[in-house]
Scaffold this motif. Structure first.
Motif, PDB file in Angstrom:
ATOM      1  N   LEU A 149      59.422  54.079  61.324  1.00 46.27           N
ATOM      2  CA  LEU A 149      59.584  53.251  61.386  1.00 46.27           C
ATOM      3  C   LEU A 149      59.400  52.399  60.035  1.00 46.27           C
ATOM      4  N   HIS A 150      58.123  52.640  60.893  1.00 51.86           N
ATOM      5  CA  HIS A 150      57.880  50.919  59.510  1.00 51.86           C
ATOM      6  C   HIS A 150      58.033  51.021  57.635  1.00 51.86           C
ATOM      7  N   GLU A 151      57.577  52.461  57.537  1.00 50.45           N
ATOM      8  CA  GLU A 151      58.716  52.856  56.325  1.00 50.45           C
ATOM      9  C   GLU A 151      60.192  52.520  56.235  1.00 50.45           C
ATOM     10  N   VAL A 152      59.988  53.366  57.093  1.00 50.65           N
ATOM     11  CA  VAL A 152      62.307  52.662  57.131  1.00 50.65           C
ATOM     12  C   VAL A 152      62.894  51.312  56.817  1.00 50.65           C
ATOM     13  N   GLY A 153      61.770  49.727  57.641  1.00 54.90           N
ATOM     14  CA  GLY A 153      61.568  48.861  57.272  1.00 54.90           C
ATOM     15  C   GLY A 153      61.541  48.297  56.095  1.00 54.90           C
ATOM     16  N   HIS A 154      60.955  49.131  55.423  1.00 50.86           N
ATOM     17  CA  HIS A 154      60.402  48.469  53.770  1.00 50.86           C
ATOM     18  C   HIS A 154      61.256  48.878  52.806  1.00 50.86           C
ATOM     19  N   VAL A 155      62.247  49.760  53.196  1.00 48.46           N
ATOM     20  CA  VAL A 155      63.630  50.403  52.579  1.00 48.46           C
ATOM     21  C   VAL A 155      64.467  49.542  52.913  1.00 48.46           C
ATOM     22  N   GLN A 156      65.048  49.348  54.598  1.00 54.03           N
ATOM     23  CA  GLN A 156      65.884  48.063  54.981  1.00 54.03           C
ATOM     24  C   GLN A 156      65.275  46.486  54.589  1.00 54.03           C
ATOM     25  N   HIS A 157      64.885  46.439  54.335  1.00 50.99           N
ATOM     26  CA  HIS A 157      64.551  44.942  53.081  1.00 50.99           C
ATOM     27  C   HIS A 157      64.530  45.502  51.876  1.00 50.99           C
ATOM     28  N   ASN A 158      64.475  46.285  51.867  1.00 49.58           N
ATOM     29  CA  ASN A 158      64.143  45.918  49.655  1.00 49.58           C
ATOM     30  C   ASN A 158      62.902  46.010  49.246  1.00 49.58           C
ATOM     31  N   HIS A 159      61.558  45.823  50.285  1.00 47.87           N
ATOM     32  CA  HIS A 159      60.559  46.095  49.556  1.00 47.87           C
ATOM     33  C   HIS A 159      60.123  46.309  48.270  1.00 47.87           C
ATOM     34  N   LEU A 160      60.434  47.772  48.201  1.00 45.08           N
ATOM     35  CA  LEU A 160      59.522  48.615  46.777  1.00 45.08           C
ATOM     36  C   LEU A 160      60.183  48.104  45.560  1.00 45.08           C
ATOM     37  N   MET A 161      61.461  47.623  45.269  1.00 44.64           N
ATOM     38  CA  MET A 161      62.174  47.250  44.271  1.00 44.64           C
ATOM     39  C   MET A 161      62.094  45.745  44.488  1.00 44.64           C
ATOM     40  N   GLU A 162      61.541  44.987  45.468  1.00 49.69           N
ATOM     41  CA  GLU A 162      61.010  43.868  45.167  1.00 49.69           C
ATOM     42  C   GLU A 162      59.919  43.698  44.333  1.00 49.69           C
ATOM     43  N   ASN A 163      59.173  44.045  45.366  1.00 46.33           N
ATOM     44  CA  ASN A 163      57.325  43.985  44.986  1.00 46.33           C
ATOM     45  C   ASN A 163      57.436  45.079  43.381  1.00 46.33           C
ATOM     46  N   THR A 164      58.092  45.879  42.588  1.00 46.57           N
ATOM     47  CA  THR A 164      58.633  46.134  41.433  1.00 46.57           C
ATOM     48  C   THR A 164      58.518  45.420  40.935  1.00 46.57           C
ATOM     49  N   ILE A 165      59.901  44.156  41.169  1.00 36.60           N
ATOM     50  CA  ILE A 165      60.171  43.435  40.156  1.00 36.60           C
ATOM     51  C   ILE A 165      58.903  42.582  40.028  1.00 36.60           C
ATOM     52  N   ARG A 166      58.184  42.068  40.867  1.00 28.59           N
ATOM     53  CA  ARG A 166      57.774  41.303  40.790  1.00 28.59           C
ATOM     54  C   ARG A 166      56.613  41.506  39.948  1.00 28.59           C
ATOM     55  N   VAL A 167      55.690  42.727  40.500  1.00 29.10           N
ATOM     56  CA  VAL A 167      54.320  42.683  39.606  1.00 29.10           C
ATOM     57  C   VAL A 167      54.589  42.971  37.812  1.00 29.10           C
ATOM     58  N   SER A 168      56.764  43.323  37.914  1.00 27.27           N
ATOM     59  CA  SER A 168      57.023  43.884  36.510  1.00 27.27           C
ATOM     60  C   SER A 168      56.918  42.379  35.839  1.00 27.27           C
ATOM     61  N   LEU A 169      57.388  41.134  36.400  1.00 32.95           N
ATOM     62  CA  LEU A 169      58.114  39.960  36.200  1.00 32.95           C
ATOM     63  C   LEU A 169      56.557  39.640  35.716  1.00 32.95           C
ATOM     64  N   PHE A 170      55.957  39.574  35.951  1.00 36.53           N
ATOM     65  CA  PHE A 170      54.036  38.893  36.028  1.00 36.53           C
ATOM     66  C   PHE A 170      53.871  39.004  34.878  1.00 36.53           C
ATOM     67  N   TYR A 171      53.068  40.688  34.662  1.00 30.80           N
ATOM     68  CA  TYR A 171      52.594  40.842  34.101  1.00 30.80           C
ATOM     69  C   TYR A 171      53.396  40.768  32.253  1.00 30.80           C
ATOM     70  N   ILE A 172      55.082  41.562  32.747  1.00 30.81           N
ATOM     71  CA  ILE A 172      55.424  39.926  31.552  1.00 30.81           C
ATOM     72  C   ILE A 172      55.426  38.999  31.685  1.00 30.81           C
ATOM     73  N   THR A 173      55.594  38.240  31.778  1.00 29.16           N
ATOM     74  CA  THR A 173      54.769  36.799  31.260  1.00 29.16           C
ATOM     75  C   THR A 173      54.152  36.530  30.695  1.00 29.16           C
ATOM     76  N   MET A 174      53.177  37.708  31.130  1.00 29.40           N
ATOM     77  CA  MET A 174      51.550  37.221  31.157  1.00 29.40           C
ATOM     78  C   MET A 174      51.015  37.658  29.206  1.00 29.40           C
ATOM     79  N   SER A 175      52.051  38.810  29.163  1.00 30.90           N
ATOM     80  CA  SER A 175      51.842  39.565  27.650  1.00 30.90           C
ATOM     81  C   SER A 175      53.219  39.020  26.770  1.00 30.90           C
TER      82      SER A 175
END
Length: 253
Positions: free
Chosen positions: A138-164
């Motif tokens: 259920l914890h993992e389903v919660g991550h999907v329900q709240h779209n955490h994986l995509m949001e986290n990936t975008i957040r990390v990518s935006l940060f490093y792209i900005t730095m780059s």
């Protein structure tokens, strides 16, 4: 060497600028990036989530995983309980398929962008009751329900792209996007994401079983592991005490 008055003035200006940039950078990272990542994630077509999820699982199967060694009867028992769980939550098994994998005796469970939930043999074997395992899933389903994986990936990518871009290393941008799209195995979510997924699991357990004690029991068992190198599900999450307190507070609300 003693600085002249003019040099001291320029030094103070430089320090003030650096401090100002630090504050702006912190605000951008804690406020602007999360907001931007949420907005972007909501605009991404479902087909992209599906493609990334399927590609990620294929990649992991080629490089990290072996087929599950759990008995077919045990897999079927867990799958039946999981399907019943989803049914009671009005969720479709097609949207949250469950996959069993053997991974060097490592205990882990995580979600992929297409909604797939991966659980390792060692995690299934370690937990003592069906409800404890359902709590982790259920914890993992919660991550999907709240779209955490995509949001986290975008957040990390935006940060490093900005730095780059700021430091002129544009060549790494494409590599970062490719790497970010396959996050999952060793992903460390923000504490807010983890609290949100814990809250989702605890609330659903309360609805289904009248208690979220199974979540605390599962955490208690898993955090007893001394070798966190073989227990990623705990090592990338907040401490047991923090999580237990948050879950208990939910039950008292």
């Amino acid at each position: 060497m003693k600085l002249s008055e003019k040099q001291q003035q320029w030094l103070f200006i430089a320090i003030a600028v650096l401090l100002g940039l630090s504050v702006v950078g912190y605000r951008a990272y804690t406020a602007l990036l999360p907001a931007a990542s949420t907005y972007i994630a909501e605009k991404i077509p479902e087909s992209v989530y599906q493609t990334i999820g399927e590609s990620s699982l294929e990649s992991f199967d080629e490089s990290e995983f072996l087929p599950s060694k759990l008995a077919a009867e045990q897999q079927e028992s867990v799958r039946t309980s999981y399907q019943e769980l989803l049914k009671n939550l009005s969720l479709s098994i097609e949207d949250y398929p469950l996959h069993f994998r053997y991974w060097d005796d490592q205990m882990n469970a995580f979600a992929l962008m297409d909604g797939s939930i991966i659980v390792t043999d060692s995690l299934v074997a370690k937990l003592e009751t069906e409800q404890q395992l359902m709590a982790v899933l259920l914890h993992e389903v919660g991550h999907v329900q709240h779209n955490h994986l995509m949001e986290n990936t975008i957040r990390v990518s935006l940060f490093y792209i900005t730095m780059s871009l700021m430091f002129g290393d544009v060549g790494v941008v494409s590599d970062l996007l490719i790497e970010g799209s396959t996050l999952g195995l060793n992903l460390s979510y923000s504490r807010d994401f983890e609290k949100e997924a814990d809250a989702y699991a605890a609330q659903k357990l309360e609805e289904l079983y009248g208690s979220n004690e199974a979540m605390i029991e599962a955490l208690d068992i898993l955090y007893e592991q001394k070798d966190l190198e073989t227990f990623h599900w705990a090592s990338t999450h907040p401490t047991f005490a923090e999580r237990k307190t948050s879950i208990e507070n939910l039950a008292n609300d």
